[in-house]
Design a protein around this motif. Structure first.
Motif, PDB file in Angstrom:
ATOM      1  N   SER A 100      12.234  37.033  41.926  1.00  0.00           N
ATOM      2  CA  SER A 100      12.465  36.841  40.695  1.00  0.00           C
ATOM      3  C   SER A 100      13.076  35.464  40.111  1.00  0.00           C
ATOM      4  N   PHE A 101      14.168  35.008  40.847  1.00  0.00           N
ATOM      5  CA  PHE A 101      14.791  33.940  40.627  1.00  0.00           C
ATOM      6  C   PHE A 101      13.682  32.808  41.108  1.00  0.00           C
ATOM      7  N   CYS A 102      13.306  32.796  42.187  1.00  0.00           N
ATOM      8  CA  CYS A 102      12.135  31.622  42.609  1.00  0.00           C
ATOM      9  C   CYS A 102      10.863  31.737  41.760  1.00  0.00           C
ATOM     10  N   ALA A 103      10.550  32.806  41.292  1.00  0.00           N
ATOM     11  CA  ALA A 103       9.481  32.725  40.090  1.00  0.00           C
ATOM     12  C   ALA A 103       9.932  32.042  38.849  1.00  0.00           C
ATOM     13  N   GLY A 104      11.116  32.202  38.383  1.00  0.00           N
ATOM     14  CA  GLY A 104      11.713  31.817  37.279  1.00  0.00           C
ATOM     15  C   GLY A 104      11.705  30.292  37.374  1.00  0.00           C
ATOM     16  N   VAL A 105      12.399  29.828  38.692  1.00  0.00           N
ATOM     17  CA  VAL A 105      12.218  28.315  38.779  1.00  0.00           C
ATOM     18  C   VAL A 105      10.914  27.730  38.897  1.00  0.00           C
ATOM     19  N   VAL A 106       9.963  28.322  39.275  1.00  0.00           N
ATOM     20  CA  VAL A 106       8.497  27.864  39.453  1.00  0.00           C
ATOM     21  C   VAL A 106       8.106  28.008  37.658  1.00  0.00           C
ATOM     22  N   PHE A 107       8.253  28.915  37.056  1.00  0.00           N
ATOM     23  CA  PHE A 107       7.840  28.868  35.820  1.00  0.00           C
ATOM     24  C   PHE A 107       8.443  27.931  34.804  1.00  0.00           C
ATOM     25  N   VAL A 108       9.702  27.707  34.868  1.00  0.00           N
ATOM     26  CA  VAL A 108      10.461  26.774  34.092  1.00  0.00           C
ATOM     27  C   VAL A 108       9.755  25.353  34.617  1.00  0.00           C
ATOM     28  N   THR A 109       9.701  24.996  35.652  1.00  0.00           N
ATOM     29  CA  THR A 109       9.355  23.956  36.047  1.00  0.00           C
ATOM     30  C   THR A 109       7.882  23.537  35.623  1.00  0.00           C
ATOM     31  N   LEU A 110       7.068  24.377  35.671  1.00  0.00           N
ATOM     32  CA  LEU A 110       5.351  24.341  35.313  1.00  0.00           C
ATOM     33  C   LEU A 110       5.438  24.051  33.876  1.00  0.00           C
ATOM     34  N   PHE A 111       6.185  24.782  33.079  1.00  0.00           N
ATOM     35  CA  PHE A 111       5.879  24.732  31.783  1.00  0.00           C
ATOM     36  C   PHE A 111       7.190  23.867  30.964  1.00  0.00           C
ATOM     37  N   PRO A 112       8.258  24.165  30.662  1.00  0.00           N
ATOM     38  CA  PRO A 112       9.165  23.397  30.067  1.00  0.00           C
ATOM     39  C   PRO A 112       9.295  21.926  30.854  1.00  0.00           C
ATOM     40  N   GLY A 113       9.365  22.211  32.020  1.00  0.00           N
ATOM     41  CA  GLY A 113       9.512  20.976  32.998  1.00  0.00           C
ATOM     42  C   GLY A 113       8.299  19.907  32.961  1.00  0.00           C
ATOM     43  N   TYR A 114       7.010  20.385  32.725  1.00  0.00           N
ATOM     44  CA  TYR A 114       5.976  19.525  32.299  1.00  0.00           C
ATOM     45  C   TYR A 114       6.291  18.795  31.049  1.00  0.00           C
ATOM     46  N   PHE A 115       6.792  19.324  30.047  1.00  0.00           N
ATOM     47  CA  PHE A 115       6.911  18.562  28.658  1.00  0.00           C
ATOM     48  C   PHE A 115       8.064  17.459  29.053  1.00  0.00           C
ATOM     49  N   TYR A 116       9.140  17.955  29.639  1.00  0.00           N
ATOM     50  CA  TYR A 116      10.194  16.998  29.982  1.00  0.00           C
ATOM     51  C   TYR A 116       9.764  15.828  30.844  1.00  0.00           C
ATOM     52  N   TYR A 117       9.018  16.064  31.742  1.00  0.00           N
ATOM     53  CA  TYR A 117       8.749  15.165  32.874  1.00  0.00           C
ATOM     54  C   TYR A 117       7.724  14.101  31.856  1.00  0.00           C
ATOM     55  N   HIS A 118       6.792  14.532  31.129  1.00  0.00           N
ATOM     56  CA  HIS A 118       5.697  13.522  30.475  1.00  0.00           C
ATOM     57  C   HIS A 118       6.155  12.911  29.330  1.00  0.00           C
ATOM     58  N   THR A 119       7.094  13.543  28.641  1.00  0.00           N
ATOM     59  CA  THR A 119       7.953  12.876  27.545  1.00  0.00           C
ATOM     60  C   THR A 119       8.772  11.814  28.212  1.00  0.00           C
ATOM     61  N   ALA A 120       9.509  12.157  29.214  1.00  0.00           N
ATOM     62  CA  ALA A 120      10.421  10.823  30.008  1.00  0.00           C
ATOM     63  C   ALA A 120       9.697   9.756  30.450  1.00  0.00           C
ATOM     64  N   VAL A 121       8.582  10.101  31.009  1.00  0.00           N
ATOM     65  CA  VAL A 121       7.586   8.946  31.603  1.00  0.00           C
ATOM     66  C   VAL A 121       6.859   8.181  30.175  1.00  0.00           C
ATOM     67  N   ALA A 122       6.553   8.814  29.243  1.00  0.00           N
ATOM     68  CA  ALA A 122       6.186   8.149  27.874  1.00  0.00           C
ATOM     69  C   ALA A 122       7.171   7.169  27.385  1.00  0.00           C
ATOM     70  N   GLY A 123       8.136   7.707  27.509  1.00  0.00           N
ATOM     71  CA  GLY A 123       9.320   6.839  26.902  1.00  0.00           C
ATOM     72  C   GLY A 123       9.870   5.932  27.713  1.00  0.00           C
ATOM     73  N   GLY A 124       9.246   5.786  29.030  1.00  0.00           N
ATOM     74  CA  GLY A 124      10.042   4.755  30.008  1.00  0.00           C
ATOM     75  C   GLY A 124      11.199   5.186  30.432  1.00  0.00           C
ATOM     76  N   PHE A 125      11.398   6.439  30.497  1.00  0.00           N
ATOM     77  CA  PHE A 125      13.121   6.883  31.001  1.00  0.00           C
ATOM     78  C   PHE A 125      12.639   7.371  32.496  1.00  0.00           C
ATOM     79  N   PHE A 126      11.627   7.635  32.918  1.00  0.00           N
ATOM     80  CA  PHE A 126      11.375   7.947  34.267  1.00  0.00           C
ATOM     81  C   PHE A 126      10.047   7.489  34.866  1.00  0.00           C
ATOM     82  N   PRO A 127       9.755   7.209  36.058  1.00  0.00           N
ATOM     83  CA  PRO A 127       8.720   6.667  36.559  1.00  0.00           C
ATOM     84  C   PRO A 127       7.771   7.793  36.711  1.00  0.00           C
ATOM     85  N   PRO A 128       6.482   7.520  36.762  1.00  0.00           N
ATOM     86  CA  PRO A 128       5.355   8.299  36.986  1.00  0.00           C
ATOM     87  C   PRO A 128       5.180   8.606  38.634  1.00  0.00           C
TER      88      PRO A 128
END
Length: 417
Positions: A7-35
């Motif tokens: 369950s914990f592993c499933a939660g990590v995958v879920f958080v990464t694929l959905f909230p994490g997706y938003f965080y990553y692309h927001t950071a890339v768009a703002g120039g805070f993280f390389p693509p």
């Protein structure tokens, strides 16, 4: 203990694929993280999904997890789609034998499998998951409001032509999924507050399909869980009135938001393009009613240029593929509704299954093609709810059987009068 790890592993995958997706692309768009992670969803599905699938398969093998009918139906359809794609790749003509098309479809099936496995073992009782999702929804709204001037949060414009980032639809997918999970985890005033946050967020993200589908699901979930309560009769209308007041005050309704295009949807360029894809799909189905025409989207566009509804399954995978796809969606909706009717609507797992099933059916009818990973959310959530019901009911049945057996033994041992 082993189930906790899964369950914990499933939660990590879920958080990464959905909230994490938003965080990553927001950071890339703002120039805070390389693509460095490309589109993020695919690479992270491989990096985290493979261990999750291995852990889930191990649990099945040792007998800690048991498969349900919906698990078997999902795997059967997955194998059918892979076999269908492989057969056309090996024996097909023209674009049907294209390695790019073949890998695209296999990749879509793999994403289905990872998303299904993540939601299938997702534990909504974890406080860490609740906190991450709650803070994420507020963060999403803050970023979208700050960068959009009250109209449209366009990451592609912020990033420029030199950097490739997710468009508005991918971000809206993450926002809608997070909001639906939070709605399932909360009730009453908190659910109304989540809706009040999610509606302006999806408005700013500009994905019309996700916006309307969320409104439909949130309204139906509120009716099922709350009925005629203070939440539905007082707090939610007050929240909607507050949003409307802010929109009028900041002259948002006079702008050029994508959501406002719904008022004149037939004039939208994307609507006209989707209408053309729909007409093409109908023509293909009329010409090839049994087998469809795999990879035919390459004749009018590029990979993924399907009709934006369930007919894409008929075009790509034939009549059998279409019926299997529709039956899976119907099975998830009927079973989740049955669980809710049995009094389980207050259970977050059942509420999530119902919410995702309604969401998937709405989008399958109006906006999303067969290969979208969003459908696996409905199937996985329904399997999770059914499995939880089975696990919680089995001990009580066992105890009842033990008590019955003890009563029989007592009768036998008692002297007759």
């Amino acid at each position: 203990m082993k189930r906790r790890y899964l369950s914990f592993c499933a939660g990590v995958v879920f958080v990464t694929l959905f909230p994490g997706y938003f965080y990553y692309h927001t950071a890339v768009a703002g120039g805070f993280f390389p693509p460095v992670l490309g589109g993020f969803f695919g690479p992270m599905s491989v990096v985290l999904g493979v261990p999750l699938l291995a852990l889930g398969a191990g649990a099945m093998i040792v007998g800690r997890e048991r498969s349900l009918f919906i698990d078997q139906a999902f795997m059967l359809y997955l194998l059918f789609a892979v076999a269908w794609s492989s057969l056309h790749f090996l024996l097909g003509m023209g674009a049907q034998g294209s390695p790019a098309v073949y890998l695209y479809n296999l990749g879509a099936m793999f994403l289905w499998l990872v998303v299904y496995a993540a939601v299938r073992s997702l534990d909504l009782d974890g406080k860490w998951l609740r906190w991450i999702l709650s803070l994420s929804l507020v963060y999403f709204l803050a970023i979208a409001a700050w960068q959009s001037n009250g109209q449209f949060y366009d990451t592609e414009r912020l990033a420029g032509d030199a950097v490739r980032v997710s468009g508005y639809q991918g971000l809206a997918r993450s926002a809608a999924v997070v909001a639906l999970v939070l709605l399932a985890m909360n009730a009453g005033l908190r659910a109304a507050l989540i809706t009040v946050i999610a509606v302006p967020l999806l408005f700013l993200l500009g994905a019309r399909s996700e916006f309307m589908a969320f409104l439909v699901v949130a309204a139906m979930l509120m009716v099922v869980r709350e009925g005629a309560s203070r939440t539905t009769l007082i707090w939610l209308p007050l929240g909607v009135a507050g949003i409307a007041y802010l929109a009028i005050s900041f002259q948002i309704l006079e702008g050029n938001s994508r959501i406002l295009q719904l008022l004149a949807i037939k004039e939208s360029a994307s609507y006209q393009a989707r209408s053309e894809l729909m007409q093409y799909a109908v023509r293909i189905i009329m010409e090839h009613p049994l087998l469809g025409s795999y990879a035919s989207e390459m004749e009018i566009g590029e990979m993924g240029s399907y009709a934006h509804n369930a007919l894409s399954a008929w075009v790509s995978y034939g009549l059998a593929g279409f019926l299997g796809f529709v039956l899976l969606l119907g099975c998830a909706l009927v079973q989740s509704a049955w669980l809710a009717k049995k009094g389980g609507a207050s259970d977050p797992q059942v509420a999530l299954a119902l919410a995702f099933s309604l969401y998937a059916v709405t989008l399958a009818a109006t906006a999303k093609s067969v290969n979208d990973p969003i459908f696996a959310l409905a199937w996985g959530a329904t399997a999770c709810a059914l499995d939880k019901r089975r696990r919680t009911s089995t001990p009580s049945l066992t105890q009842a059987g033990v008590r019955s057996r003890e009563a029989e033994l007592t009768k036998v041992r008692s002297p007759s009068l």
